[in-house]
Design a protein around this motif. Structure first.
Motif, PDB file in Angstrom:
ATOM      1  N   ARG A   7      -8.329  -1.984   2.972  1.00 46.39           N
ATOM      2  CA  ARG A   7      -7.958  -2.577   1.965  1.00 46.39           C
ATOM      3  C   ARG A   7      -6.376  -2.287   2.749  1.00 46.39           C
ATOM      4  O   ARG A   7      -6.022  -2.688   1.594  1.00 46.39           O
ATOM      5  CB  ARG A   7      -8.140  -1.587   1.411  1.00 46.39           C
ATOM      6  CG  ARG A   7      -9.492  -1.217   0.519  1.00 46.39           C
ATOM      7  CD  ARG A   7      -9.807  -2.352  -0.276  1.00 46.39           C
ATOM      8  NE  ARG A   7     -10.576  -2.284  -0.596  1.00 46.39           N
ATOM      9  CZ  ARG A   7     -11.794  -3.821  -1.506  1.00 46.39           C
ATOM     10  NH1 ARG A   7     -11.027  -4.614  -1.347  1.00 46.39           N
ATOM     11  NH2 ARG A   7     -12.735  -3.107  -2.017  1.00 46.39           N
ATOM     12  N   GLN A  13      -3.691  -6.836  -0.640  1.00 46.47           N
ATOM     13  CA  GLN A  13      -3.095  -6.187  -1.362  1.00 46.47           C
ATOM     14  C   GLN A  13      -2.377  -7.397  -2.208  1.00 46.47           C
ATOM     15  O   GLN A  13      -2.543  -6.894  -3.261  1.00 46.47           O
ATOM     16  CB  GLN A  13      -2.242  -4.916  -0.231  1.00 46.47           C
ATOM     17  CG  GLN A  13      -3.064  -3.770   0.165  1.00 46.47           C
ATOM     18  CD  GLN A  13      -2.202  -2.263   1.578  1.00 46.47           C
ATOM     19  OE1 GLN A  13      -0.883  -3.209   2.044  1.00 46.47           O
ATOM     20  NE2 GLN A  13      -2.474  -1.672   0.730  1.00 46.47           N
ATOM     21  N   THR A  16      -4.417  -8.494  -4.594  1.00 49.51           N
ATOM     22  CA  THR A  16      -5.163  -7.795  -5.897  1.00 49.51           C
ATOM     23  C   THR A  16      -4.011  -7.809  -6.620  1.00 49.51           C
ATOM     24  O   THR A  16      -4.261  -7.297  -8.085  1.00 49.51           O
ATOM     25  CB  THR A  16      -6.069  -6.321  -4.693  1.00 49.51           C
ATOM     26  OG1 THR A  16      -6.604  -6.770  -3.799  1.00 49.51           O
ATOM     27  CG2 THR A  16      -6.489  -5.206  -5.833  1.00 49.51           C
ATOM     28  N   ASP A  52     -10.498  -6.509  -7.524  1.00 45.84           N
ATOM     29  CA  ASP A  52      -9.894  -6.801  -6.010  1.00 45.84           C
ATOM     30  C   ASP A  52     -11.025  -7.142  -5.733  1.00 45.84           C
ATOM     31  O   ASP A  52     -11.587  -7.221  -4.651  1.00 45.84           O
ATOM     32  CB  ASP A  52     -10.270  -4.658  -5.930  1.00 45.84           C
ATOM     33  CG  ASP A  52     -11.426  -3.785  -6.757  1.00 45.84           C
ATOM     34  OD1 ASP A  52     -11.797  -4.381  -7.020  1.00 45.84           O
ATOM     35  OD2 ASP A  52     -11.698  -2.936  -5.416  1.00 45.84           O
TER      36      ASP A  52
END
Length: 201
Positions: A7, A13, A16, A52
Motif C-alpha cells: 500500500r 495511495q 485511493t 481501496d
C-alpha cells in the motif's frame, strides 16, 4: 482476508485518497462505492466495493497488479480488515499479535536490550533503520531511547519521522513498535545475541 498488497506505492495511495475525498469528511471505513449500469428494460448491473477496492482496480488497469507479498504490520492488517468490515479477522490479527509478543520466550524486554527497526523503501523515501536501547527507569517501567538511525532525510525533515517509538517510561516499551512497525521489521538483541529476528530484508 485478501492477500497483502503493498500500500506504500504513492500512485495507489493517490487514487485511493481521491476516491475517499469524493465525500468530504467521510470516514473511509464507512464508505462503499456503487457503480450502476442502467439498462433499457429497467434492469441494471452494478458493482460495489470499498474505496481501496476500486482504487486497486484502477491501479491494475493503469500499471498492472500492485506488488504483492509485502508483509503488513499487525495494525495495518487490522485496519485492512476493518475497511472490509471483517471484524473477526480484525480481532484475530490483534489478538494473535499480542499473543506472539507476550508468549515469546525472550519476553518481556530487559534493560540493555537493543531494538533495531528496518523500514523498506516507500515511494521516494529510501530504506533506512533505527536502533533503540531499552533501559530500566524504575517502578517496573522502561525507557526506549533512540541511539542511531541511517535515514537520508535532512535534519529539518526528521521531525516525526525518526525516533517515533522512543518512550520515556512504559511498562511495555516494545508494544507500540511490535504492532505499528510489525514484528517482521524488528530485530531484538540481548547480551550480544539476537533473540528475535524480523523477516524484513
Amino acid at each position: 482476508m485478501r492477500p497483502n498488497v503493498r500500500r506504500t506505492d504513492p500512485r495507489l495511495q493517490a487514487i485511493t485518497e481521491t476516491i475517499e475525498r469524493l465525500i468530504p469528511g467521510a470516514a473511509p471505513a464507512n464508505m462503499t462505492v456503487y457503480v450502476i449500469e442502467q439498462l433499457a428494460d429497467d434492469h441494471q448491473n452494478e458493482w460495489s466495493g470499498p474505496p481501496d477496492g476500486l482504487a486497486e482496480k484502477i491501479f491494475t488497469a493503469l500499471y498492472g497488479r500492485p506488488e504483492t507479498g509485502v508483509e503488513l504490520s499487525p495494525l495495518a492488517q487490522a485496519e485492512e480488515a476493518k475497511r472490509h468490515r471483517d471484524l473477526g479477522t480484525e480481532v484475530a490479527v490483534l489478538n494473535g499479535a499480542h499473543a506472539a509478543l507476550t508468549k515469546a520466550d525472550w519476553y518481556p524486554a530487559r534493560s540493555g536490550d537493543l531494538v533495531h527497526i528496518h523500514y523498506e523503501q516507500a515511494g521516494d523515501f529510501a530504506a533506512f533503520g533505527e536502533t533503540y536501547l531499552i533501559d530500566d527507569v524504575g517502578g517496573g517501567l522502561f525507557s526506549m531511547q533512540l541511539l542511531a538511525h541511517n535515514s537520508p532525510l535532512m535534519p529539518d525533515e526528521l521531525e516525526g519521522s525518526i525516533g517515533c517509538f522512543a518512550a520515556e517510561a512504559a511498562d511495555d516499551p516494545l508494544y507500540e513498535a511490535w504492532f505499528e512497525a510489525g514484528p517482521h521489521r524488528l530485530t531484538i538483541i540481548r547480551d550480544g545475541r539476537p533473540v528475535h529476528m524480523g523477516s524484513a530484508r
